[in-house]
Design a protein around this motif. Structure first.
Motif, PDB file in Angstrom:
ATOM      1  N   TYR A 132       0.831  -1.209   0.000  1.00 32.38           N
ATOM      2  CA  TYR A 132       0.000   0.000   0.000  1.00 32.38           C
ATOM      3  C   TYR A 132       0.863   1.256   0.000  1.00 32.38           C
ATOM      4  O   TYR A 132       0.420   2.307  -0.486  1.00 32.38           O
ATOM      5  CB  TYR A 132      -0.927  -0.015   1.209  1.00 32.38           C
ATOM      6  N   ARG A 133       2.070   1.163   0.555  1.00 36.17           N
ATOM      7  CA  ARG A 133       2.964   2.324   0.451  1.00 36.17           C
ATOM      8  C   ARG A 133       3.298   2.613  -1.005  1.00 36.17           C
ATOM      9  O   ARG A 133       3.359   3.781  -1.420  1.00 36.17           O
ATOM     10  CB  ARG A 133       4.249   2.086   1.249  1.00 36.17           C
ATOM     11  N   GLN A 134       3.496   1.554  -1.788  1.00 38.49           N
ATOM     12  CA  GLN A 134       3.772   1.761  -3.213  1.00 38.49           C
ATOM     13  C   GLN A 134       2.553   2.362  -3.913  1.00 38.49           C
ATOM     14  O   GLN A 134       2.671   3.251  -4.765  1.00 38.49           O
ATOM     15  CB  GLN A 134       4.149   0.413  -3.851  1.00 38.49           C
ATOM     16  N   VAL A 135       1.342   1.875  -3.547  1.00 35.45           N
ATOM     17  CA  VAL A 135       0.126   2.430  -4.153  1.00 35.45           C
ATOM     18  C   VAL A 135      -0.026   3.899  -3.790  1.00 35.45           C
ATOM     19  O   VAL A 135      -0.352   4.738  -4.645  1.00 35.45           O
ATOM     20  CB  VAL A 135      -1.100   1.616  -3.687  1.00 35.45           C
ATOM     21  N   LEU A 136       0.237   4.231  -2.529  1.00 34.64           N
ATOM     22  CA  LEU A 136       0.150   5.632  -2.124  1.00 34.64           C
ATOM     23  C   LEU A 136       1.216   6.483  -2.796  1.00 34.64           C
ATOM     24  O   LEU A 136       0.987   7.644  -3.135  1.00 34.64           O
ATOM     25  CB  LEU A 136       0.295   5.731  -0.608  1.00 34.64           C
ATOM     26  N   SER A 137       2.396   5.898  -2.997  1.00 34.41           N
ATOM     27  CA  SER A 137       3.441   6.637  -3.709  1.00 34.41           C
ATOM     28  C   SER A 137       3.006   6.922  -5.150  1.00 34.41           C
ATOM     29  O   SER A 137       3.196   8.033  -5.653  1.00 34.41           O
ATOM     30  CB  SER A 137       4.747   5.827  -3.690  1.00 34.41           C
ATOM     31  N   ASP A 138       2.396   5.927  -5.788  1.00 38.22           N
ATOM     32  CA  ASP A 138       1.887   6.157  -7.150  1.00 38.22           C
ATOM     33  C   ASP A 138       0.787   7.211  -7.147  1.00 38.22           C
ATOM     34  O   ASP A 138       0.720   8.070  -8.045  1.00 38.22           O
ATOM     35  CB  ASP A 138       1.352   4.852  -7.732  1.00 38.22           C
ATOM     36  N   LEU A 139      -0.080   7.163  -6.140  1.00 37.07           N
ATOM     37  CA  LEU A 139      -1.132   8.176  -6.054  1.00 37.07           C
ATOM     38  C   LEU A 139      -0.536   9.557  -5.844  1.00 37.07           C
ATOM     39  O   LEU A 139      -0.991  10.539  -6.440  1.00 37.07           O
ATOM     40  CB  LEU A 139      -2.076   7.817  -4.903  1.00 37.07           C
ATOM     41  N   ALA A 140       0.489   9.654  -5.027  1.00 40.31           N
ATOM     42  CA  ALA A 140       1.137  10.957  -4.808  1.00 40.31           C
ATOM     43  C   ALA A 140       1.770  11.467  -6.105  1.00 40.31           C
ATOM     44  O   ALA A 140       1.730  12.674  -6.378  1.00 40.31           O
ATOM     45  CB  ALA A 140       2.199  10.832  -3.704  1.00 40.31           C
ATOM     46  N   ILE A 141       2.325  10.556  -6.886  1.00 39.22           N
ATOM     47  CA  ILE A 141       2.904  10.972  -8.182  1.00 39.22           C
ATOM     48  C   ILE A 141       1.812  11.520  -9.080  1.00 39.22           C
ATOM     49  O   ILE A 141       1.973  12.552  -9.750  1.00 39.22           O
ATOM     50  CB  ILE A 141       3.633   9.785  -8.831  1.00 39.22           C
ATOM     51  N   GLN A 142       0.658  10.848  -9.129  1.00 36.52           N
ATOM     52  CA  GLN A 142      -0.454  11.332  -9.950  1.00 36.52           C
ATOM     53  C   GLN A 142      -0.940  12.702  -9.470  1.00 36.52           C
ATOM     54  O   GLN A 142      -1.218  13.592 -10.281  1.00 36.52           O
ATOM     55  CB  GLN A 142      -1.603  10.320  -9.907  1.00 36.52           C
ATOM     56  N   ILE A 143      -1.024  12.872  -8.149  1.00 30.45           N
ATOM     57  CA  ILE A 143      -1.465  14.174  -7.633  1.00 30.45           C
ATOM     58  C   ILE A 143      -0.439  15.248  -7.965  1.00 30.45           C
ATOM     59  O   ILE A 143      -0.790  16.379  -8.331  1.00 30.45           O
ATOM     60  CB  ILE A 143      -1.688  14.080  -6.109  1.00 30.45           C
ATOM     61  N   TYR A 144       0.839  14.897  -7.874  1.00 34.86           N
ATOM     62  CA  TYR A 144       1.881  15.868  -8.218  1.00 34.86           C
ATOM     63  C   TYR A 144       1.777  16.270  -9.694  1.00 34.86           C
ATOM     64  O   TYR A 144       1.867  17.453 -10.033  1.00 34.86           O
ATOM     65  CB  TYR A 144       3.245  15.260  -7.929  1.00 34.86           C
ATOM     66  N   GLN A 145       1.545  15.310 -10.566  1.00 37.42           N
ATOM     67  CA  GLN A 145       1.400  15.650 -11.980  1.00 37.42           C
ATOM     68  C   GLN A 145       0.168  16.506 -12.220  1.00 37.42           C
ATOM     69  O   GLN A 145       0.191  17.427 -13.033  1.00 37.42           O
ATOM     70  CB  GLN A 145       1.341  14.357 -12.802  1.00 37.42           C
ATOM     71  N   GLN A 146      -0.916  16.214 -11.500  1.00 36.03           N
ATOM     72  CA  GLN A 146      -2.100  17.051 -11.622  1.00 36.03           C
ATOM     73  C   GLN A 146      -1.837  18.451 -11.097  1.00 36.03           C
ATOM     74  O   GLN A 146      -2.307  19.440 -11.669  1.00 36.03           O
ATOM     75  CB  GLN A 146      -3.266  16.413 -10.864  1.00 36.03           C
ATOM     76  N   LEU A 147      -1.065  18.560 -10.012  1.00 37.29           N
ATOM     77  CA  LEU A 147      -0.699  19.874  -9.488  1.00 37.29           C
ATOM     78  C   LEU A 147       0.118  20.657 -10.513  1.00 37.29           C
ATOM     79  O   LEU A 147      -0.097  21.865 -10.699  1.00 37.29           O
ATOM     80  CB  LEU A 147       0.104  19.695  -8.197  1.00 37.29           C
ATOM     81  N   VAL A 148       1.015  19.973 -11.192  1.00 35.57           N
ATOM     82  CA  VAL A 148       1.822  20.649 -12.216  1.00 35.57           C
ATOM     83  C   VAL A 148       0.935  21.134 -13.356  1.00 35.57           C
ATOM     84  O   VAL A 148       1.110  22.235 -13.888  1.00 35.57           O
ATOM     85  CB  VAL A 148       2.922  19.691 -12.723  1.00 35.57           C
ATOM     86  N   ARG A 149      -0.051  20.319 -13.737  1.00 40.80           N
ATOM     87  CA  ARG A 149      -0.965  20.762 -14.805  1.00 40.80           C
ATOM     88  C   ARG A 149      -1.773  21.981 -14.380  1.00 40.80           C
ATOM     89  O   ARG A 149      -2.008  22.901 -15.168  1.00 40.80           O
ATOM     90  CB  ARG A 149      -1.890  19.614 -15.185  1.00 40.80           C
ATOM     91  N   VAL A 150      -2.207  21.999 -13.136  1.00 43.61           N
ATOM     92  CA  VAL A 150      -2.952  23.169 -12.655  1.00 43.61           C
ATOM     93  C   VAL A 150      -2.060  24.402 -12.657  1.00 43.61           C
ATOM     94  O   VAL A 150      -2.472  25.497 -13.077  1.00 43.61           O
ATOM     95  CB  VAL A 150      -3.497  22.880 -11.239  1.00 43.61           C
ATOM     96  N   LEU A 151      -0.805  24.234 -12.182  1.00 43.56           N
ATOM     97  CA  LEU A 151       0.139  25.351 -12.217  1.00 43.56           C
ATOM     98  C   LEU A 151       0.335  25.853 -13.638  1.00 43.56           C
ATOM     99  O   LEU A 151       0.367  27.063 -13.893  1.00 43.56           O
ATOM    100  CB  LEU A 151       1.480  24.900 -11.635  1.00 43.56           C
TER     101      LEU A 151
END
Length: 1723
Positions: free
Chosen positions: A1466-1485
């Motif tokens: 689940y740590r790996q799943v959360l890490s992947d989710l954090a990567i997706q959120i980071y990419q979404q944050l970059v798109r919003v920026l």
């Protein structure tokens, strides 16, 4: 005070903000702690309690101090004869009343107003009708209503507690708050002008109404006298209206007057509470007065404050310098005078005759006196006559005075008004007539104002009494006391203060302020100005301590012997000092006193204390010995008496206890017999009743089940028929729909070609004369891209090779797993025979005891042999040591040579590995991005489908034409898994509760193996169909060469798969043999390592199935394209065009989308094709479908004609089928003799050969008739689609059963552990070791949150879905949702509930995804959940129990680690989710910054006038973003500040913030450089200068935020070099060499492009020569860089999440009520 018996004073001085108030509080706290109080009234607490009250009503925030004292106070703390506190008295000086009505920018009003506003929600304050501080005019002028780190509501509580402690009752407190609230509402009163000389208050004005209600006065009278005033002449009285400006001034004067009187009233009550009831013996005064102040605008208040500081500085000089040196001269001590700064001239300038205060008072008496006339009098009197008085150059209404600390410029405006300090008597009369009792009490002493020189009964001096301006002079009212101005009063009060200080022994506390802006030498300037440096010089050179001869003799008589005492005291002291202090320079003898240097008195005190201590110890020793002996004898006698009585009592009690124990045992025996007999009878009766009821219930249920099964069979019969008919109709409609879509596409292409041909080519040639060169450049780019494409193909081949090796490994694991499953079956069978073995083992126990003796004899013999063996081994060991030393020498020599070479290689390999790691990380994150995009697309399409199904319309209905091609393969798999997970989640709890059924477990295992076999057979059948299609296609005469090459590649790939399959089969056979040969009991046990390996391999098998599923989807899409490729060319579905479309599908995802789109259209219900879209495209498709149906009908008629010809061929087929049947029976008999794995492989191989022969047969049969062959192929494809659907269903069932298998395996392990506890020790020796459940000890678990299972969705909803960062989450501690979720996970881990942990983590991840999908465009939301996701991930790591993550934990945090589950997956799943959120944050920026960049970085002129001249020869062009041309660089920086503050507020990790900032700066640099390369008007020298200035501003922003080490600056390097390229010289070869070395971050194409676009703007600029550009190209020819011109603005750097442990203790976290989590309880 106690030693000298003199009153003392502590004078705290220093600049504003230096810490005077805090120092005074510490001094008072020290006195209260050391002395205590003389009574039980706790006077010292009252003295300290006065501080919060005075700070709240007299302190305010300024630009230099958040808690600046705006008044001066002198507190006398009284002591009795025993030096205990008996009371206190306070005097105040010059309250800054103007702050009530006006505050400068970044300043606040007095604290009490903001405390009231912060506590407005309290029930007792509802009547005050208060609101936010920004609502009131008197509290919002400074624009800074909040002080960082100060909670005004808590400060209000402290103020009220202090008032209660000082005896101010609650009613008086509410009266004070009522008056303060009235002042706030009075400030909101507005006036409307009637004309230039009159004004009025609006009718029913709400602020004035509230003010009148709070003050208890009439609304009409107050509104009238706010707008009018009364003028009295000798005979009459007039009421005159006043202008709006005068009315506002009168309102402010009234507010100041009320506040000043309230301040005086509070001070009086504080003094009454602190008044001493006992006669005062002595006192210590603490002076806390305003420090030296200088602001941008200095007025009357600053003048008085600085005047007071001048007086205090003069007193300091008098005491420290003048008196000290005069003392030395008088006592005839050799001394050299020290110069010091004397500020008496400055004081004379202010208070002397014709000084500033005198001139001010004189101007106030003038009828038409003004600030301007007073300023002119100052200039005429003191300018050029006094060196301390100056006039500013640019102002005629200001003057400068050189104070001891600094020069201060005072603005004359307002001096006269503040000095007069008048208020209209009519307004005061209205207030005196108030019904509110406290308000008239404030003005009762208004008529008898006291002189500042005479003390009030309470001991304080009223300095801020406001003389009321009467309407008519009364007899006897013209006393001088009423005409004294504020300046005159303040001067008199300072004289009184100086007299008090001079009457005491002063002590000085100098507070030094470092500075506001961290400039050097500011502290030194303060020390020099305050005279501290001269004081240090005097202390170092002088004699700070002194005694008279009599005082010295009395103090140190104990150090003298009787013979040393003479009649002459002076000579006696000299003799003693010569013995005690050897260095004669340490003291001097004066006429009447002895002077000591620093430290000598302390030395004498030490000697005296040692002498007294020795005498005291001797006395104590004797007294204590006598007391202890006396006490011991008394205690010994008492102990003997007590022991005698206690021992007798204990013996009697023991005998009584023995008698009672015997009687109790007899009673218990009979009672227990009765209870057990009664319980047995009750349980027997209940068991018989339950058995009867249960057996009847089971029989009735069995009957009902049989009845339902019979009825369900009837229903299934009819439903299956209806489903089959519906599936056929749906498939038919989908095929027709697909044909229509394709024909529409082809028609659009044809129309586009016709339009292109219709256009005139010559006209475009004239318009675009220079496009040939560009076409050539594009052609070169295409060639380069083709080369890259070839290299990528080679890489793809290498990846496929590696993929094949990985598949071989996975297949080996699959076969190993199957073998281990069979062994697990055998192990489970042994569980059933354990009870029988237990009985046998009991019989064998006696045998083992007899064998034990023989074993012990054998052990003794073995021990003797081992000792001999050890001695031999020691001898061999010595020989080996010698050899080892020789080898070590050789190895050491070789290691020296190898290490050097290895270190170099290691450094190179490390660099390469870092590059590869970044590339892999970037590739992985791109895959995650694509995955999230496809998942969102799937959810959108799913919502659209649900909407279309749930809202039916009359007639036909239509979906988007791109619906079938916009889904991904993950869409299909996620749909299946989501459909599976729901029933599994509902089934698992019930399965855990049910008892373990071994037969069901074995059936499930068997069913899993069968489903895997069936899936493998279906997949092989699909491969055979593909081979048949390829062979049929190879026989076609006309086919494009590109498609043939692709088919050859696919056939080779399938051959490779077949060869891999054979290898896997061989490896499986070898593995099976190895397992059967080395099989042991411990291998097959469920708790053994082999069994755990099998469970791990089961998960890898599921992953392998997913990979195989992707390959099946790809092959299926290829088969669909082949089906349409063989259709006749004369129809609209042209095969060559279809092949071109398939070739344009670049990756597997697009091919999979095409197939899944076809499948989804098959599932759709009948819709209205007229209503599907607006342009009616599918209606045309429907018409084409009709034509296709007619064509099929004609083909069917032709087939009927050839039916007779086919009968003979069918007879031949029947004969061949009979032969095939016989052959299959033989093969079946052979397969039954093989093991299960070999049986599956053999059946698959036979099926492949059968279908291959069948395909060849039909190809030969229909070689002459292509139509028949086409129909055969269509039926074959339909069958393949059905097989694929069956395969997916089987895959779904396999996964479901595997999950159930894991559950049963876990239960088996628990059951076996329970059975192992009953096994005897002898049995444990023979049986293999099995895992045993170790019961956990009960611990004091903290930091956990408990919730019910049914509240999980409510938890996710309140904590994730409905939580808004701008609302509730702003006031939370950073990462609170993550902490709450982790605490819930901890509780589930504590309960050992894996289902609850899995469900909570899955719901959390899905909830975060839903929130981000719903509010994914909001930066604050994305930033908030990125921060919380990272914090949740860090918590899982920090408390995982792994040593690498526990290094930074406290012992308490280590106790909170997870104990039962490993959540690494689940740590790996959360890490992947954090990567997706980071990419979404970059798109919003990017979306927010994109419109600002070009306008702010290129188009806006930050440096005005630099690029004012436009380049010549350029066509007019508008801005690239016309509607956003107003953006500037400041807009970008403000946006960056907003982003940074939001991320910091959410508690995002600093390293993650640096990565976000780096990405933002890369976007800015890339977009700016790309626009620069595409716009000729931007390539000039002035624009380069503009860009460099903008970049420097961005770097300054990074420096301010401490982000220079984030790597953001390096991302701007290409832009910086491009700007430098625009500014450097571009003529000579040296310039070319400099450009080549300078522009290392730009590619060759970019450098050449900038040089080509460079356009002169001014006369001194020149165009770049072509020869110079060619020189640049030649020099850069060897550089290996990308030929790409533009930077990739969409590029996202790979993100990492460094581990950042939290120091926050989980048990200290409190859940706010605003989150709505009341159903959660802390554990």
């Amino acid at each position: 005070m106690a030693r000298d018996e003199r009153n003392q004073s502590i004078i705290v001085s220093g600049e504003s903000g230096a810490g005077k108030t805090v120092s005074a509080k510490y001094a008072m706290r020290y006195f209260a702690t050391v002395s205590g109080s003389a009574s039980e009234a706790n006077v010292e607490e009252k003295v300290l309690a006065s501080n919060p009250i005075m700070e709240s009503i007299g302190n305010a925030k300024t630009t230099r101090n958040d808690n600046s004292s705006r008044f001066g106070k002198y507190i006398e703390i009284g002591f009795d004869k025993r030096y205990r506190i008996i009371g206190a008295n306070m005097r105040t000086y010059l309250l800054e009343k103007s702050r009530v009505v006006f505050q400068a920018e970044e300043e606040r009003n007095y604290h009490i107003f903001y405390q009231l506003c912060a506590s407005a929600a309290l029930p007792e304050f509802k009547t005050l009708r208060l609101g936010n501080a920004n609502y009131f005019h008197y509290t919002k002028q400074g624009g800074s209503p909040v002080i960082d780190g100060v909670d005004d509501a808590k400060e209000m509580v402290n103020t009220r507690q202090a008032c209660t402690l000082l005896g101010i009752s609650d009613s008086y407190q509410m009266g004070i708050f009522r008056i303060l609230a009235g002042i706030l509402h009075l400030g909101n009163v507005e006036f409307a002008s009637r004309d230039s000389d009159s004004c009025t208050v609006p009718p029913k004005h709400e602020p004035l109404t509230i003010f009148c209600d709070l003050m208890g006065v009439e609304y009409e009278e107050m509104s009238h006298w706010l707008c009018h005033r009364k003028l009295a002449t000798a005979t009459e009285t007039y009421i005159k209206p006043i202008s709006k400006l005068h009315a506002i001034n009168a309102r402010d004067a009234l507010a100041k007057h009320i506040y000043a009187n309230l301040f005086n009233w509070i001070v009086d009550h504080v003094n009454k509470a602190l008044h001493a009831t006992v006669k005062q013996h002595s006192f210590i005064g603490v002076l806390d007065i305003y420090g030296f102040e200088t602001f941008e605008i200095n007025s009357f208040e600053q003048f008085c404050i600085n005047y007071a500081n001048e007086k205090l500085q003069q007193q300091f000089n008098m005491h420290v310098f003048k008196l000290e040196q005069e003392e030395y001269m008088k006592e005839q001590i050799p001394w050299t005078l020290i110069d010091f700064y004397d500020n008496q001239p400055c004081i004379n300038l202010i208070e002397a005759k014709m000084g500033v205060l005198d001139l001010l008072d004189e101007e106030c008496k003038m009828p038409k006196g003004s600030d301007d006339s007073w300023a002119q009098k100052l200039y005429n009197t003191h300018l050029n006559k006094c060196a301390l008085f100056e006039k500013p150059r640019m102002s005629n209404k200001a003057f400068i005075i050189k104070h001891f600390a600094d020069k201060v410029e005072y603005q004359c405006e307002g001096f006269l008004e503040k000095n007069k300090d008048t208020v209209y008597e009519e307004q005061i009369r209205v207030l005196k007539s108030s019904k509110f009792k406290l308000l008239p009490e404030l003005f009762q002493d208004e008529e008898k104002v006291l002189s500042p020189t005479s003390a009030t009964p309470s001991g304080r001096v009223p300095l801020s009494r406001m003389p009321v301006k009467p309407a008519k002079a009364r007899p006897g009212q013209a006393s001088k006391e009423h005409k004294k101005t504020v300046g005159h009063q303040f001067r008199n009060s300072l004289h009184l203060l100086m007299e008090t200080l001079n009457a005491t022994t002063p002590h000085y506390v100098r507070c030094i302020k470092p500075n506001d802006f961290k400039f050097p030498f500011t502290a030194v300037q303060q020390l020099r100005a305050c005279g501290v440096l001269e004081t240090i010089r005097i202390s170092a050179a002088g004699f700070p301590s002194r005694w008279t001869y009599q005082e010295f003799f009395s103090r140190y008589r104990v150090l003298m012997k009787q013979r040393d005492v003479l009649g002459d005291r002076k000579q006696t002291c000299k003799n003693v000092l010569e013995k005690l202090i050897q260095d004669k320079d340490k003291y001097q003898f004066g006429k009447t006193k002895i002077f000591f240097r620093a430290g000598q008195v302390a030395y004498l005190e030490k000697i005296r204390a040692d002498k007294l201590r020795a005498a005291c110890i001797r006395i104590q020793k004797t007294i204590r010995g006598w007391l202890m002996r006396k006490k011991y004898m008394r205690m010994r006698k008492a102990a003997i008496t007590i022991q005698r009585h206690v021992r007798g009592y204990q013996a009697r009690c023991y005998a009584k206890f023995l008698r009672r124990t015997r009687a109790a045992i007899t009673i218990q025996k009979f009672q227990r017999m009765y209870v057990v007999r009664k319980r047995y009878q009750c349980m027997r009766d209940a068991t018989i009743a339950l058995q009867a009821l249960l057996r009847g219930y089971m029989v009735r249920n069995k009957y009902q089940m049989m009845l339902r099964e019979h009825k369900s069979v009837v229903i299934q019969k009819h439903v299956r028929g209806w489903l089959a008919r519906r599936r056929y109709r749906r498939t038919l409609r989908a095929v027709v729909y697909l044909q229509c879509c394709y024909r529409r596409m082809m028609a659009k292409r044809e129309l586009k070609k016709l339009k292109i041909e219709a256009r005139s080519v010559e006209r475009y040639k004239k318009l675009h004369i220079g496009l040939e060169n560009k076409i050539m450049q594009l052609q070169r780019k295409i060639d380069e891209q083709n080369k890259e494409y070839k290299s990528l193909l080679e890489k793809m081949n290498n990846l496929e090779i590696t993929y094949s090796t990985e598949t071989e490994k996975l297949r080996n694991d699959v076969e190993r797993l199957r073998m281990s499953e069979e062994e697990a079956k055998n192990a489970t069978n042994r569980v059933l025979s354990l009870q029988e073995e237990i009985a046998k083992l009991r019989k064998e126990l006696h045998q083992t005891q007899s064998e034990k003796k023989s074993i012990e004899e054998w052990a003794d013999k073995y021990k003797h042999e081992t000792e001999q063996l050890v001695s031999e081994l020691k001898e061999q060991n010595s020989l080996l040591k010698t050899e080892k030393e020789d080898l070590n020498r050789r190895i050491h020599d070789q290691a020296r040579e190898i290490t050097e070479s290895m270190e170099k290689k290691l450094v190179e390999e490390m660099k390469q590995l870092e590059l590869d790691l970044n590339d892999e990380r970037l590739r992985y994150q791109n895959l995650l991005n694509e995955f999230s995009r496809l998942e969102e697309r799937y959810d959108d399409l799913k919502d659209e489908m649900n909407l279309m199904v749930s809202i039916p319309k009359p007639g036909h209905k239509r979906t988007d034409s791109t619906h079938s091609s916009n889904e991904s393969e993950y869409t299909f798999s996620s749909e299946i898994t989501e459909a599976e997970d729901l029933p599994l989640r509902m089934e698992e709890p019930s399965e855990k509760k049910a008892a373990l059924d071994m037969s069901l477990f074995l059936k499930l295992q068997k069913r899993v193996s069968e489903l895997e076999q069936e899936k493998q057979s279906l997949q092989d059948e699909l491969d055979r169909k593909e081979e048949q299609a390829l062979r049929a296609k190879a026989k076609e005469e006309e086919r494009p060469p590109i498609r043939g090459a692709e088919l050859e590649y696919e056939s080779l790939k399938r051959q490779e798969l077949e060869s891999e399959n054979k290898k896997l089969k061989n490896e499986l056979n070898e593995l099976q043999k190895a397992l059967t040969e080395t099989r042991a009991p411990e291998v097959t046990a469920p708790g053994a390592p082999a069994y755990r390996v099998l469970l791990d391999q089961l998960t890898s098998v599921s992953e392998e199935l997913e990979v195989r599923k992707e390959e099946v989807l790809i092959l299926r899409s290829q088969l669909v394209s082949q089906k349409e490729a063989i259709q006749p060319k004369h129809t609209m579905t042209d095969a060559t065009i279809l092949l071109e479309d398939v070739q344009k599908m670049k990756d597997k995802g697009e091919i999979a989308q095409a197939y899944i789109g076809l499948k989804e259209t098959n599932r759709q219900s009948p819709l209205d094709y007229h209503m599907l879209n607006e342009d009616g495209e599918l209606w045309l498709a429907y018409e084409g479908l009709k034509q296709a149906n007619r064509l099929l009908e004609s083909q069917l008629q032709s087939q009927k004609k050839s039916h007779e010809n086919e009968l003979e061929s069918l007879r031949g087929e029947i004969q061949s089928l009979k032969e095939e049947n016989n052959r299959q029976q033989q093969l079946l008999a052979q397969n039954l003799q093989l093991p299960p794995e070999a049986r599956i492989e053999a059946s698959l191989q036979h099926e492949i050969t059968r279908l291959t022969n069948e395909n060849l047969f039909f190809e030969e049969l229909y070689a002459d008739d292509p139509k028949k062959y086409q129909l055969y192929r269509i039926s074959l494809y339909k069958r393949m689609i059905d097989l694929m659907e069956q395969l997916e269903k089987q895959d779904k069932t396999v996964r479901k059963l595997k999950k159930q298998l894991k559950v049963f395996a876990k239960k088996i392990g628990e059951l076996e552990v329970g059975q192992m506890e009953n096994i005897s020790p002898g049995q444990i020796i023979d049986e293999p070791i099995r895992p045993v459940n170790i019961p956990r000890k009960e611990k004091d678990f903290q930091g956990m949150l408990e919730y019910k299972k049914e509240d999980e969705q409510k938890l996710v909803k309140n904590l994730i879905l409905e939580l808004k960062p701008r609302g509730v989450a702003v006031n939370l501690i950073p990462g609170l949702p993550a902490y709450i979720l982790f605490m819930c996970v901890r509780h589930a881990d504590y309960l050992n509930d894996d289902q609850k942990v899995r469900s909570l983590l899955t719901s959390t991840i899905n909830g975060i995804k839903k929130v981000l999908k719903k509010r994914g465009d909001d930066f604050e939301t994305v930033s908030f959940w990125l921060s919380n996701t990272c914090r949740f991930l860090h918590c899982l790591k920090q408390y995982s129990g792994e040593e690498g993550f526990m290094k930074h934990n406290t012992p308490r945090q280590n106790e909170h680690c997870l104990t039962n589950f490993d959540l690494a997956e689940y740590r790996q799943v959360l890490s992947d989710l954090a990567i997706q959120i980071y990419q979404q944050l970059v798109r919003v920026l990017e979306n927010i910054l994109q419109p600002m960049i070009v306008s702010g970085m290129l188009e806006h002129e930050t440096i005005q006038g630099v690029s004012g001249v436009k380049p010549t020869g350029l066509r007019k062009r508008t801005s690239s973003i016309a509607d956003e041309g107003t953006y500037t660089l400041d807009s970008i920086i403000r946006q960056l500040n907003s982003f940074h503050s939001v991320m910091c507020q959410h508690g995002m990790d600093p390293e993650l913030i640096k990565q976000v900032v780096k990405q933002m700066f890369y976007i800015i640099g890339a977009v700016t450089l790309n626009n620069l390369l595409l716009r000729k008007d931007m390539c000039s020298w002035s624009k380069g200068m503009q860009i460099r200035y903008n970049v420097s501003q961005l770097e300054e922003w990074l420096r301010d935020k401490n982000l220079m080490n984030s790597g953001a600056k390096e991302t701007l390097e290409p832009l910086i070099q491009a700007a430098q390229l625009l500014q450097v010289k571009k003529k000579t070869d040296e310039d070319a060499e400099a450009i080549c070395s300078m522009c290392n971050a730009l590619t060759t194409a970019q450098i050449v492009k900038v040089l080509n676009l460079y356009t002169p703007v001014n006369e001194f600029e020149e165009r770049v020569l072509v020869s110079f550009i060619r020189t640049i190209q030649v020099r850069l020819r060897d550089r290996k860089d990308s030929p790409q011109l533009l930077m990739d603005a969409k590029h996202i750097f790979p993100v990492t999440f460094p581990f950042n442990p939290s120091s926050l203790a989980l048990e200290t976290i409190q859940i706010p009520a605003s989150l709505g989590l009341g159903f959660i309880s802390r554990v």
